[in-house]
Design a protein around this motif. Structure first.
Motif, PDB file in Angstrom:
ATOM      1  N   MET A   1      10.816 -20.576 -26.598  1.00  0.00           N
ATOM      2  CA  MET A   1      10.449 -19.945 -25.332  1.00  0.00           C
ATOM      3  C   MET A   1       9.459 -20.836 -24.601  1.00  0.00           C
ATOM      4  N   SER A   2       9.711 -21.070 -23.298  1.00  0.00           N
ATOM      5  CA  SER A   2       8.836 -21.938 -22.516  1.00  0.00           C
ATOM      6  C   SER A   2       7.595 -21.185 -22.054  1.00  0.00           C
ATOM      7  N   PHE A   3       6.569 -21.944 -21.705  1.00  0.00           N
ATOM      8  CA  PHE A   3       5.344 -21.340 -21.209  1.00  0.00           C
ATOM      9  C   PHE A   3       5.531 -20.858 -19.764  1.00  0.00           C
ATOM     10  N   GLN A   4       4.744 -19.864 -19.404  1.00  0.00           N
ATOM     11  CA  GLN A   4       4.782 -19.348 -18.030  1.00  0.00           C
ATOM     12  C   GLN A   4       4.356 -20.441 -17.067  1.00  0.00           C
ATOM     13  N   SER A   5       5.141 -20.633 -16.011  1.00  0.00           N
ATOM     14  CA  SER A   5       4.863 -21.714 -15.064  1.00  0.00           C
ATOM     15  C   SER A   5       4.470 -21.211 -13.680  1.00  0.00           C
ATOM     16  N   GLN A   6       4.493 -19.894 -13.459  1.00  0.00           N
ATOM     17  CA  GLN A   6       4.164 -19.350 -12.144  1.00  0.00           C
ATOM     18  C   GLN A   6       3.372 -18.066 -12.296  1.00  0.00           C
ATOM     19  N   VAL A   7       2.348 -17.921 -11.459  1.00  0.00           N
ATOM     20  CA  VAL A   7       1.506 -16.727 -11.484  1.00  0.00           C
ATOM     21  C   VAL A   7       1.473 -16.131 -10.082  1.00  0.00           C
ATOM     22  N   TYR A   8       1.752 -14.837  -9.972  1.00  0.00           N
ATOM     23  CA  TYR A   8       1.687 -14.152  -8.685  1.00  0.00           C
ATOM     24  C   TYR A   8       0.288 -13.567  -8.510  1.00  0.00           C
ATOM     25  N   ILE A   9      -0.338 -13.884  -7.387  1.00  0.00           N
ATOM     26  CA  ILE A   9      -1.708 -13.427  -7.158  1.00  0.00           C
ATOM     27  C   ILE A   9      -1.785 -12.380  -6.051  1.00  0.00           C
ATOM     28  N   GLU A  10      -0.660 -12.048  -5.421  1.00  0.00           N
ATOM     29  CA  GLU A  10      -0.651 -11.043  -4.367  1.00  0.00           C
ATOM     30  C   GLU A  10       0.155  -9.835  -4.812  1.00  0.00           C
ATOM     31  N   GLN A  11      -0.352  -8.640  -4.463  1.00  0.00           N
ATOM     32  CA  GLN A  11       0.376  -7.436  -4.834  1.00  0.00           C
ATOM     33  C   GLN A  11       1.615  -7.283  -3.951  1.00  0.00           C
ATOM     34  N   PRO A  12       2.699  -6.728  -4.477  1.00  0.00           N
ATOM     35  CA  PRO A  12       3.898  -6.542  -3.662  1.00  0.00           C
ATOM     36  C   PRO A  12       3.664  -5.480  -2.597  1.00  0.00           C
ATOM     37  N   LEU A  13       4.283  -5.667  -1.426  1.00  0.00           N
ATOM     38  CA  LEU A  13       4.167  -4.680  -0.362  1.00  0.00           C
ATOM     39  C   LEU A  13       5.145  -3.544  -0.618  1.00  0.00           C
ATOM     40  N   GLY A  14       4.774  -2.351  -0.180  1.00  0.00           N
ATOM     41  CA  GLY A  14       5.545  -1.161  -0.512  1.00  0.00           C
ATOM     42  C   GLY A  14       6.537  -0.741   0.548  1.00  0.00           C
ATOM     43  N   GLN A  15       7.001   0.478   0.414  1.00  0.00           N
ATOM     44  CA  GLN A  15       8.010   1.051   1.300  1.00  0.00           C
ATOM     45  C   GLN A  15       7.383   1.436   2.633  1.00  0.00           C
ATOM     46  N   PRO A  16       7.981   1.027   3.769  1.00  0.00           N
ATOM     47  CA  PRO A  16       7.439   1.455   5.062  1.00  0.00           C
ATOM     48  C   PRO A  16       7.461   2.974   5.182  1.00  0.00           C
ATOM     49  N   GLY A  17       6.427   3.503   5.817  1.00  0.00           N
ATOM     50  CA  GLY A  17       6.326   4.948   5.943  1.00  0.00           C
ATOM     51  C   GLY A  17       5.602   5.595   4.788  1.00  0.00           C
ATOM     52  N   THR A  18       4.881   4.790   3.999  1.00  0.00           N
ATOM     53  CA  THR A  18       4.079   5.328   2.903  1.00  0.00           C
ATOM     54  C   THR A  18       2.635   4.865   3.056  1.00  0.00           C
ATOM     55  N   ILE A  19       1.732   5.589   2.412  1.00  0.00           N
ATOM     56  CA  ILE A  19       0.310   5.249   2.434  1.00  0.00           C
ATOM     57  C   ILE A  19       0.052   4.168   1.395  1.00  0.00           C
ATOM     58  N   SER A  20      -0.656   3.110   1.783  1.00  0.00           N
ATOM     59  CA  SER A  20      -0.858   1.982   0.883  1.00  0.00           C
ATOM     60  C   SER A  20      -2.150   2.074   0.074  1.00  0.00           C
ATOM     61  N   ARG A  21      -3.141   2.790   0.570  1.00  0.00           N
ATOM     62  CA  ARG A  21      -4.416   2.938  -0.143  1.00  0.00           C
ATOM     63  C   ARG A  21      -4.878   4.386  -0.007  1.00  0.00           C
ATOM     64  N   ASP A  22      -5.413   4.919  -1.084  1.00  0.00           N
ATOM     65  CA  ASP A  22      -5.778   6.335  -1.093  1.00  0.00           C
ATOM     66  C   ASP A  22      -6.979   6.657  -0.216  1.00  0.00           C
ATOM     67  N   ASN A  23      -7.906   5.736  -0.093  1.00  0.00           N
ATOM     68  CA  ASN A  23      -9.118   6.001   0.689  1.00  0.00           C
ATOM     69  C   ASN A  23      -9.454   4.802   1.560  1.00  0.00           C
ATOM     70  N   PRO A  24      -9.971   5.045   2.778  1.00  0.00           N
ATOM     71  CA  PRO A  24     -10.114   6.368   3.407  1.00  0.00           C
ATOM     72  C   PRO A  24      -8.778   6.844   3.966  1.00  0.00           C
ATOM     73  N   ILE A  25      -8.636   8.142   4.156  1.00  0.00           N
ATOM     74  CA  ILE A  25      -7.406   8.678   4.722  1.00  0.00           C
ATOM     75  C   ILE A  25      -7.714   9.947   5.514  1.00  0.00           C
ATOM     76  N   VAL A  26      -7.200  10.029   6.730  1.00  0.00           N
ATOM     77  CA  VAL A  26      -7.275  11.238   7.555  1.00  0.00           C
ATOM     78  C   VAL A  26      -5.871  11.495   8.074  1.00  0.00           C
ATOM     79  N   LYS A  27      -5.290  12.630   7.710  1.00  0.00           N
ATOM     80  CA  LYS A  27      -3.921  12.938   8.132  1.00  0.00           C
ATOM     81  C   LYS A  27      -3.797  14.417   8.454  1.00  0.00           C
ATOM     82  N   LEU A  28      -2.824  14.732   9.315  1.00  0.00           N
ATOM     83  CA  LEU A  28      -2.589  16.104   9.736  1.00  0.00           C
ATOM     84  C   LEU A  28      -1.121  16.464   9.542  1.00  0.00           C
ATOM     85  N   PRO A  29      -0.827  17.704   9.125  1.00  0.00           N
ATOM     86  CA  PRO A  29       0.571  18.144   9.052  1.00  0.00           C
ATOM     87  C   PRO A  29       1.062  18.534  10.444  1.00  0.00           C
TER      88      PRO A  29
END
Length: 207
Positions: A1-29
């Protein structure tokens, strides 16, 4: 087995229309009016602005918030159209917070998020504001009154008409300017936090 040659340092982006971070958040129904409201798009005031929002509004000057989907709904528009909100469904409108969106233009951190209220298309741009001085320019028309009567010692008796002033048609005040917003687009008040390519997912925020 070969050694790891690549490291990802950025988090993947999520689905549009979703909240990306829990705080701060202000939303209304709110309740979806019409069939143009889409998760991952901006909402505009509906017929009943306290309860309803809609996805398109040609005469709008501001947005109500960003649309996120937080509950299941029947796929009335088909499986491939699952970001469209069914009319009458409850939906969360984010006023302040972090969300995922798709911009039709490439997005870089710090750019302003714009929307076309007639189509709902989201784009980004560098917006520059120049402060005004408040100085007046142009013509000011002044009509002086008249004094009639007699002079007795140091007193003047008679009638005095007032002084009237009116701005000419070319008069204006330097109120500053804003550049970078194309005609027909609205500055939503949101900015890019994590950039992305054109038609790709980016993270936006309103704080």
């Amino acid at each position: 087995m070969s050694f790891q040659s690549q490291v990802y340092i950025e988090q993947p982006l999520g689905q549009p229309g979703t909240i990306s971070r829990d705080n701060p958040i202000v939303k209304l129904p709110m309740i979806a009016e019409g069939s143009d409201l889409v998760a991952g798009g901006f909402a505009f005031a509906g017929t009943n602005a306290e309860l309803q929002v809609k996805g398109l509004s040609s005469g709008a000057k501001a947005v109500e918030g960003f649309v996120v989907m937080e509950r299941y709904q029947a796929p009335l528009g088909g499986i491939g159209n699952n970001l469209k909100i069914n009319e009458g469904e409850e939906v969360a409108i984010v006023k302040k917070g972090y969300c995922y969106a798709v911009s039709t233009t490439s997005a870089t951190k710090g750019m302003h998020v714009l929307v076309n209220p007639a189509t709902g298309a989201i784009s980004t741009a560098v917006v520059t504001a120049t402060a005004g001085t408040g100085a007046l320019s142009g013509s000011i028309n002044v009509t002086q009154g008249t004094v009639t009567g007699t002079v007795s010692g140091s007193d003047v008796t008679g009638t005095t008409a007032g002084v009237a002033a009116a701005f000419g048609s070319d008069a204006k005040a330097d109120m500053g300017s804003v550049s970078g917003i194309a005609d027909g687009l609205i500055d939503t008040g949101w900015v890019v936090v994590t950039g992305g390519s054109a038609n790709g997912v980016c993270e936006i925020a309103c704080l």
